[in-house]
Design a protein around this motif. Structure first.
Motif: not given
Length: 507
Positions: A199-218
């Motif tokens: 509810k509150f920290q979704i933007h920082p989490v997606l930012k971490l994912v974009s910086e550390s998970c280049p193989w994300l498919t789903f």
């Protein structure tokens, strides 16, 4: 004489009492268990680990009991209060060096075998909490649990979901601090990510994912708030293999989804949207030419969509369509405004469609479905659940559906439709029109709440021996006791026998 004999007996008892404890000290409990469980010549050996003692067949390593005895004997000789040291002050040979303790069977398992075992457990239950607990067992397990290849699927949800807003924000911030280390060190090969109740920290989490998970498919967002267009665009640019997006019950702006599709549309294969209040703009973008690069989209699900068409004086230019689309789901629990025109604009370029789910779409008619370009449809769902009493439904047209797709249909759902008895009889008679069992594909038929007759049902069962599911609930034309769902070939054949007994004999 008597007093001398008594003194000698007392001295003997004292000597026995003095010698017995010394003999007991030379034989420890570990030595006793060793001789008891694996005596010499028995063909077994002991293997000691951190928390267990294993009895294994075959010869084992040399038992270190002699070295332990030598070390204890040397320690007693070196002690200043030892009687032996006072009586015989002689030098003793240096004890042999002690062997290092056996690290246990965990360190003997090859790393490749541990990775395969851990991979099976992760595939069944996910990486959390198993990998975190396994990393604390020993160094070898820690090395195996730290392999990024095991962290390919992850579901993240704050532990205090449903609590007051202050507690929820604190829990999300605490989990975010752990993700700042976990993402670059463990999740570099993450493929599938599910975020729930953020509810509150979704933007920082997606930012971490974009910086550390280049193989994300789903990526799946369930009950998440505050997803901005910048976050989804950043994710689409940083994850070049992202081809599936699932948004369920989340407050996501329509501009965010449209911007994401414009950025990653050329590789998008699956798109799910459920209970999204901004579905009107998203569906409008799909119908128009805003997303012309969605050429490889295979699955499109817009569940419970809220779409209100806006009247326009000028003609709408149809989009390029979805030539690779194989599954379209527009199901809704309430009546929606999807019409034949909207369906035609969505599927005018989809000849490979296999599944079409239009449950709740009461405005779709058999004539509109007959004009679709797909020729090999396998699953067709047209059920109307809890809304057929308030609508004016078509009385005829069902033969158009079965005549076009009888050769490929595996599942057919006509629940709640208002087709007449004669119309349903003509439609289902298509499955028995050609002798020799050429229409064996049908395995599921839902006729709940329709006006199907006993003769029509028995004819379908005879013509489709592969029928595994038959729903006859609330069918007013059937006798009592047979208005239920039948699952499995045994129950379907029992239904056929009961129907044959109720049918009148031909005159």
């Amino acid at each position: 004489m008597a007093s001398g004999a008594a003194a000698r007996a007392l001295g003997a008892r004292r000597r026995v009492r003095v010698e017995h404890p010394a003999a007991a000290r030379t034989r420890s409990a570990e030595d006793w268990w060793w001789d008891r469980l694996a005596p010499s010549g028995s063909g077994y050996h002991l293997l000691q680990s951190d928390s267990m003692l294993l009895v294994l067949p075959g010869p084992g390593p040399a038992r270190p009991r002699s070295q332990r005895r030598a070390a204890r004997r040397a320690q007693r000789l070196r002690s200043p209060g030892s009687r032996t040291a006072e009586a015989k002050p002689r030098t003793t040979p240096a004890p042999t060096p002690l062997q290092e303790p056996d690290p246990g069977w965990g360190d003997r398992v090859p790393l490749e075998i541990l990775l395969q075992i851990f991979g099976l457990l992760v595939a069944a239950d996910g990486p959390i909490p198993f990998l975190g607990r396994a990393a604390r067992v020993c160094r070898r397990w820690n090395e195996a649990a730290s392999q990024p290849a095991l962290w390919h699927t992850l579901t993240l949800s704050p532990p205090l979901a449903g609590r007051p807003a202050k507690s929820g924000a604190k829990a999300e911030k605490k989990l975010l601090s752990s993700l700042e280390w976990l993402m670059p060190n463990r999740l570099s090969q993450l493929r599938r990510l599910t975020l729930i109740h953020w509810k509150f920290q979704i933007h920082p989490v997606l930012k971490l994912v974009s910086e550390s998970c280049p193989w994300l498919t789903f990526l799946k967002l369930s009950d998440c708030h505050g997803v901005t267009p910048d976050a989804l665009i950043m994710l689409a640019k940083a994850c070049p293999q992202l081809h599936s997006l699932d948004i369920q019950h989340s407050m996501v702006e329509s501009t965010a989804v449209v911007s994401f599709l414009e950025e990653a549309g050329s590789r998008m294969r699956k798109l799910w949207l459920t209970y999204n209040s901004q579905t009107t703009a998203i569906l409008g973008a799909l119908l128009g030419s805003c997303c012309p690069q969605l050429q490889v989209l295979e699955v499109l699900r817009l569940l419970n969509l809220m779409w209100l068409p806006k009247p326009s004086r000028r003609a709408m230019t149809p989009g390029p369509g979805f030539p690779s689309l194989e599954e379209l789901c527009l199901a809704s629990s309430t009546c929606n405004f999807v019409s034949n025109e909207v369906l035609g604009r969505l599927l005018h370029g989809s000849p490979h469609l296999r599944l079409l789910d239009l449950r709740g779409c009461a405005r779709i008619t058999p004539a509109g479905l007959h004009d679709l370009p797909c020729q090999e449809l396998e699953q067709l769902h047209l059920g109307l659940y809890g809304m057929s009493d308030r609508l004016t439904l078509a009385k005829e047209g069902s033969p158009l559906l079965t005549q076009k797709w009888c050769h490929s249909l595996r599942e057919l759902d006509l629940s709640g439709q208002g087709f007449s008895e004669k119309d349903l009889e003509q439609a289902l008679a298509v499955f028995s029109g050609t002798p020799g069992g050429s229409h064996l594909a049908l395995c599921s038929l839902n006729l709940r709440g329709t006006q199907v007759t006993p003769g029509t049902v028995s004819s379908v069962i005879n013509s489709c021996p592969g029928l595994l599911h038959l729903n006859l609930e609330s069918c007013r034309c059937l006798p009592r006791g047979l208005k239920r769902a039948y699952r499995g070939p045994e129950e379907v054949q029992w239904c056929l026998e009961q129907l044959l007994t109720t049918l009148p004999y031909p005159s």
